[in-house]
Design an enzyme around this catalytic site. Structure first.
Site, mmCIF file in Angstrom:
data_model
loop_
_atom_site.group_PDB
_atom_site.id
_atom_site.type_symbol
_atom_site.label_atom_id
_atom_site.label_comp_id
_atom_site.label_asym_id
_atom_site.label_seq_id
_atom_site.Cartn_x
_atom_site.Cartn_y
_atom_site.Cartn_z
ATOM 1 N N LYS A 1 -20.520 26.035 -67.036
ATOM 2 C CA LYS A 1 -19.097 25.673 -67.045
ATOM 3 C C LYS A 1 -18.745 24.627 -66.000
ATOM 4 C CE LYS A 1 -18.052 30.243 -65.565
ATOM 5 N NZ LYS A 1 -18.936 30.478 -64.408
ATOM 6 N N LYS B 1 -29.686 24.633 -68.858
ATOM 7 C CA LYS B 1 -28.725 25.684 -69.201
ATOM 8 C C LYS B 1 -27.307 25.113 -69.356
ATOM 9 C CE LYS B 1 -26.878 28.524 -66.144
ATOM 10 N NZ LYS B 1 -25.707 29.407 -66.102
ATOM 11 N N LYS C 1 -28.690 25.045 -57.394
ATOM 12 C CA LYS C 1 -27.342 24.682 -56.949
ATOM 13 C C LYS C 1 -27.380 23.914 -55.632
ATOM 14 C CE LYS C 1 -24.514 27.830 -59.621
ATOM 15 N NZ LYS C 1 -23.412 28.764 -59.704
HETATM 16 N N1 AQP Z 1 -25.972 29.142 -70.679
HETATM 17 C C1 AQP Z 1 -25.815 30.457 -70.676
HETATM 18 N N2 AQP Z 1 -26.261 31.210 -71.701
HETATM 19 C C2 AQP Z 1 -26.096 32.556 -71.697
HETATM 20 N N3 AQP Z 1 -25.481 33.230 -70.706
HETATM 21 C C3 AQP Z 1 -25.016 32.511 -69.661
HETATM 22 N N4 AQP Z 1 -24.361 32.865 -68.537
HETATM 23 C C4 AQP Z 1 -24.112 31.744 -67.814
HETATM 24 N N5 AQP Z 1 -24.577 30.671 -68.447
HETATM 25 C C5 AQP Z 1 -25.151 31.102 -69.599
HETATM 26 C C6 AQP Z 1 -23.956 34.221 -68.191
HETATM 27 O O1 AQP Z 1 -22.533 34.238 -68.096
HETATM 28 C C7 AQP Z 1 -22.147 35.206 -67.113
HETATM 29 C C8 AQP Z 1 -21.135 34.626 -66.188
HETATM 30 O O2 AQP Z 1 -21.724 33.594 -65.429
HETATM 31 P P1 AQP Z 1 -21.178 33.303 -63.977
HETATM 32 O O3 AQP Z 1 -19.772 32.894 -64.059
HETATM 33 O O4 AQP Z 1 -21.456 34.474 -63.116
HETATM 34 O O5 AQP Z 1 -22.002 32.119 -63.404
HETATM 35 P P2 AQP Z 1 -23.303 31.379 -63.865
HETATM 36 O O6 AQP Z 1 -24.339 32.338 -64.310
HETATM 37 O O7 AQP Z 1 -23.703 30.467 -62.739
HETATM 38 O O8 AQP Z 1 -22.737 30.561 -65.110
HETATM 39 P P3 AQP Z 1 -22.325 29.032 -65.228
HETATM 40 O O9 AQP Z 1 -21.558 28.869 -66.482
HETATM 41 O O10 AQP Z 1 -23.550 28.198 -65.045
HETATM 42 O O11 AQP Z 1 -21.325 28.837 -64.023
HETATM 43 P P4 AQP Z 1 -21.400 27.754 -62.863
HETATM 44 O O12 AQP Z 1 -21.434 26.441 -63.560
HETATM 45 O O13 AQP Z 1 -20.183 27.973 -62.030
HETATM 46 O O14 AQP Z 1 -22.654 28.047 -62.104
HETATM 47 C C9 AQP Z 1 -23.420 35.670 -66.430
HETATM 48 O O15 AQP Z 1 -23.791 36.931 -66.949
HETATM 49 C C10 AQP Z 1 -24.429 34.634 -66.822
HETATM 50 O O16 AQP Z 1 -25.751 35.141 -66.864
#
Ligand code: AQP
Length: 328
Positions: free
Chosen positions: A198, A195, A111
């Site tokens: 969102k 990965k 990040k």
């Molecule tokens: N690609 C993924 N596959 C499976 N699980 C995933 N998680 C995130 N991406 C994947 C799981 O979703 C939960 C919530 O995630 P988060 O909101 O805490 O943030 P993150 O892990 O950083 O997910 P994002 O979608 O990538 O958000 P941004 O873009 O804001 O950083 C967690 O349990 C995570 O493991």
């Protein structure tokens, strides 16, 4: 009952990755465990957010939790910033965590590389997550694979804190990650070696839980695959089709083996249409419920009640921590 805690950031609309890796399991767990599900808006501000949008996304995420089937009579749903104990405990965690540990976190490195300037909060995000988990005496944390390292940090912290401040009786509960065997890491549709996220600026890379059916079909049709045209799971050499098989399996509960057999000899085009249908079949009813909930005031009642219930538990743990270190 054993205790479960998990959270999702309102940093965008949750994707099918968030769903398959974590949110889908939240619903199943609530009958067997004492569950707490948080909307972690303080985590979201570790990178720049538009205030109006952040506020709207927070409420939308709460509506989605309910639309997925999380039942506020069984599980507690609340917004992180409504419970000040999280930030208070996070400070204690930060003061008992080393900068070197935080700099090693791969999510921080990934990040930070995408930001022009990096906030201190991005580095100290894991201690806030540690606080989230320990405040509720959590036994299990259902998360995707990307959170494994943060959970390891949490476990190290708990052990260190208990050793240092609670020699006779364990003060903090040692949590364990609950990572699904399949679908713990859904990949981007456009870049299947990265990965699905969102907050990806390329919206074609992810399917959000609120994408309309025709958008879902379009995104799946344009998902990157390969030129072989053979539907088989081979993560190394065919990451695109392997990712689509994983998604298909997660949305139908058919195994990847069954899907390979079912689609042997079919082309990618037909396979993608069938996949889109399966995803839409699950998401459409969720979207209908979501729209109803967003307009009702039930949501606000659930969140107000949730924050109160969460505060009671969180404040008790915080007080124990403060007493142990001489702050109370
Ligand atoms: N690609 C993924 N596959 C499976 N699980 C995933 N998680 C995130 N991406 C994947 C799981 O979703 C939960 C919530 O995630 P988060 O909101 O805490 O943030 P993150 O892990 O950083 O997910 P994002 O979608 O990538 O958000 P941004 O873009 O804001 O950083 C967690 O349990 C995570 O493991």
């Amino acid at each position: 009952k054993k205790k479960v805690f998990s959270g999702v950031q309102p940093s965008g609309i949750p994707t099918i990755g968030n769903y398959v890796g974590a949110m889908k399991h939240f619903v199943k767990l609530q009958d067997e465990y004492d569950c707490t599900y948080c909307i972690v808006n303080q985590h979201a501000i570790t990178v720049p957010q538009d205030p109006k949008e952040l506020k709207a996304r927070t409420r939308e995420l709460a509506a989605l939790y309910l639309a997925l089937g999380i039942d506020p009579d069984k599980s507690n749903i609340f917004v992180q910033s409504h419970v000040p104990a999280h930030a208070q405990a996070a400070w204690i965690v930060q003061c008992n965590t080393y900068i070197g540990e935080l700099e090693r976190m791969t999510q921080y490195k990934d990040k930070a590389a995408k930001q022009e300037s990096v906030s201190a909060g991005l580095l100290t995000y894991p201690p806030l997550m540690v606080a989230d988990i320990i405040l509720y005496n959590t036994d299990f944390v259902p998360v995707g694979d990307d959170q494994k390292q943060h959970l390891e940090l949490t476990r190290n912290f708990v052990q260190r804190f208990n050793n240092k401040y609670a020699k006779e009786k364990d003060l903090l509960v040692m949590p364990e990650p609950m990572i699904p065997e399949e679908g713990s890491r859904i990949m981007s549709l456009q870049e299947p070696t990265a990965k699905m996220s969102k907050s990806d600026t390329n919206v074609k890379g992810f399917i959000s839980l609120l994408d309309e059916p025709k958008v879902i079909l379009k995104k799946i049709k344009s998902a990157k695959t390969d030129s072989s045209g053979v539907i088989e799971y081979d993560k190394e050499n065919k990451p695109g089709i392997s990712n689509l098989l994983t998604i298909f399996s997660a949305f139908t509960d058919k195994s990847i083996k069954e899907l390979e057999a079912e689609f042997a000899g079919s082309g990618y085009g037909y396979f993608k249409e069938q996949l889109a249908e399966a995803v839409i079949a699950v998401l459409e009813p969720i979207q209908t419920r979501y729209k109803e909930l967003l307009e009702s005031d039930e949501l606000d009642r659930v969140l107000a009640d949730g924050a109160q219930r969460a505060s009671e538990i969180a404040n008790k743990t915080l007080h124990k921590m403060e007493s142990a270190i001489g702050l109370a």
